[in-house]
Design an enzyme around this catalytic site. Structure first.
Site, PDB file in Angstrom:
ATOM      1  N   LYS A  35     -12.931 -38.417   2.696  1.00 42.57           N
ATOM      2  CA  LYS A  35     -12.961 -38.609   1.246  1.00 42.57           C
ATOM      3  C   LYS A  35     -13.638 -37.393   0.627  1.00 42.57           C
ATOM      4  O   LYS A  35     -14.776 -37.042   0.966  1.00 42.57           O
ATOM      5  CB  LYS A  35     -13.714 -39.893   0.885  1.00 42.57           C
ATOM      6  CG  LYS A  35     -13.699 -40.195  -0.621  1.00 42.57           C
ATOM      7  CD  LYS A  35     -14.913 -39.618  -1.308  1.00 42.57           C
ATOM      8  CE  LYS A  35     -14.811 -39.722  -2.826  1.00 42.57           C
ATOM      9  NZ  LYS A  35     -16.047 -39.233  -3.508  1.00 42.57           N
ATOM     10  N   GLY A  80     -15.354 -35.367  -6.554  1.00 40.05           N
ATOM     11  CA  GLY A  80     -16.519 -35.226  -7.410  1.00 40.05           C
ATOM     12  C   GLY A  80     -17.086 -33.822  -7.394  1.00 40.05           C
ATOM     13  O   GLY A  80     -16.366 -32.823  -7.376  1.00 40.05           O
ATOM     14  N   GLY A 128     -13.394 -36.782 -10.617  1.00 38.34           N
ATOM     15  CA  GLY A 128     -14.037 -37.203 -11.859  1.00 38.34           C
ATOM     16  C   GLY A 128     -14.396 -36.086 -12.817  1.00 38.34           C
ATOM     17  O   GLY A 128     -14.060 -36.156 -14.009  1.00 38.34           O
ATOM     18  N   ASP A 148     -14.110 -43.651  -3.412  1.00 38.80           N
ATOM     19  CA  ASP A 148     -14.843 -44.147  -2.239  1.00 38.80           C
ATOM     20  C   ASP A 148     -14.258 -45.475  -1.772  1.00 38.80           C
ATOM     21  O   ASP A 148     -14.071 -45.700  -0.571  1.00 38.80           O
ATOM     22  CB  ASP A 148     -16.327 -44.328  -2.571  1.00 38.80           C
ATOM     23  CG  ASP A 148     -17.048 -43.009  -2.760  1.00 38.80           C
ATOM     24  OD1 ASP A 148     -16.970 -42.161  -1.850  1.00 38.80           O
ATOM     25  OD2 ASP A 148     -17.673 -42.814  -3.815  1.00 38.80           O
ATOM     26  N   LYS A 188     -21.876 -46.449  -3.006  1.00 38.39           N
ATOM     27  CA  LYS A 188     -21.453 -45.560  -1.918  1.00 38.39           C
ATOM     28  C   LYS A 188     -21.667 -46.210  -0.555  1.00 38.39           C
ATOM     29  O   LYS A 188     -20.797 -46.204   0.306  1.00 38.39           O
ATOM     30  CB  LYS A 188     -22.201 -44.222  -1.991  1.00 38.39           C
ATOM     31  CG  LYS A 188     -21.734 -43.310  -3.113  1.00 38.39           C
ATOM     32  CD  LYS A 188     -22.393 -41.956  -3.028  1.00 38.39           C
ATOM     33  CE  LYS A 188     -21.985 -41.060  -4.183  1.00 38.39           C
ATOM     34  NZ  LYS A 188     -20.551 -40.787  -4.214  1.00 38.39           N
TER      35      LYS A 188
END
Length: 294
Positions: free
Chosen positions: A32, A35, A68, A185, A244
């Protein structure tokens, strides 16, 4: 800064990586990436290079990405103010369209292109394709922010079988054709679980789980799920870290062997984690058979 490395040291590094190459060969690793870990162009180049190296040694790599900061910048560029509720972006119909454009378009295709320039073979896919990520409204106050109801990883498996690196953008859909903004996430945890991945590696902008959030040297290298829940209960894990680590717990509950939270801003952290004894960040597992306080 360049460093002189002896041939003996090079050989030692390669020898140390051999057990890990054997262990991961043919296994699925979900990465992943998103950000603030994506902000530096130099680091992005390096991460994609490391990812291609893993692919070349036989690891089935799946890249799941968010974006984001770039969504926020695009909204600002079109004069649309971002609103937040409980740390989540309020996503009306127009914002959902921009999220789809930025994630499934610009970011996804730029990552695919970058992987290919590093010698990899990649294919971009979004959660809308094949209705891979199905979702419903998470909270009426948030608009088209999605709660995942199901994930169908058949499109990802098809790409893996054909030798591609799937690059997945985290937008979802429902049967009415609505598009949803999905937390990357959460999506990565579901995808890793459905793929029975050996590892889920979350590259973020923090070192990992810290005993003291203000002290990077207090990094916890290994922790089991019982230890995670204790740290949530006593407040050590709080605020933005809770979702998270909850994704870590969800991934393990769905069958992922190990989950790693690590700082994607550190040079070659992906290779350090996967191919060396040292590792990087915090590794979470169901049970390490040891006292997590150690």
């Amino acid at each position: 800064m360049s460093m002189e490395i002896s041939n003996a040291l090079r050989a030692e590094v390669l020898i140390q990586s051999l057990p890990y190459i054997r262990m991961y060969n043919g296994k699925v690793i979900v990465i992943k990436y998103g950000g603030n870990a994506m902000v530096s162009e130099e680091l992005k180049q390096q991460v994609m290079q490391d990812l291609v190296l893993l692919w070349l040694i036989g690891v089935k790599v799946v890249l799941v990405h968010g974006g984001g900061p770039e969504i926020t910048d695009t909204l600002k560029a079109v004069g649309k103010e971002t609103q937040w509720v409980d740390g989540l972006r309020v996503t009306d119909k127009e914002t959902a369209e921009i999220v789809q454009m930025v994630l499934a378009g610009k970011i996804n295709k730029s990552l695919v292109n970058l992987i290919q320039t590093k010698g990899g073979k990649a294919m971009g896919i979004s959660g809308i394709d094949g209705q891979m990520i199905r979702a419903e409204v998470k909270d009426e106050r948030l608009g088209f922010v999605g709660k995942i109801t199901d994930v169908d990883v058949e499109p990802i498996n098809d790409l893996l079988e054909k030798g591609y690196i799937p690059v997945v953008s985290t937008v979802g859909c429902d049967n009415q054709g609505n598009v949803y903004n999905i937390n990357a996430d959460t999506a990565a945890a579901y995808i890793a679980g459905k793929l029975n991945a050996e590892r889920l590696i979350t590259m973020t902008d923090i070192a990992g789980i810290l005993r003291d959030k203000n002290d990077p040297s207090s990094l916890i290298a290994h922790i089991d799920t019982v230890g995670i829940r204790k740290l949530i209960e006593d407040g050590t894990i709080s605020d933005g870290m809770i979702p998270k680590v909850q994704c870590c717990l969800d991934a393990i509950d769905m069958g992922v062997n190990r989950v790693i939270i690590m700082d994607g801003r550190v040079e070659h952290s992906l290779l350090i984690e996967t191919l060396t004894d040292e590792g990087a960040g915090t590794m979470v597992a169901e049970d390490f058979n040891y006292d997590y306080e150690c």
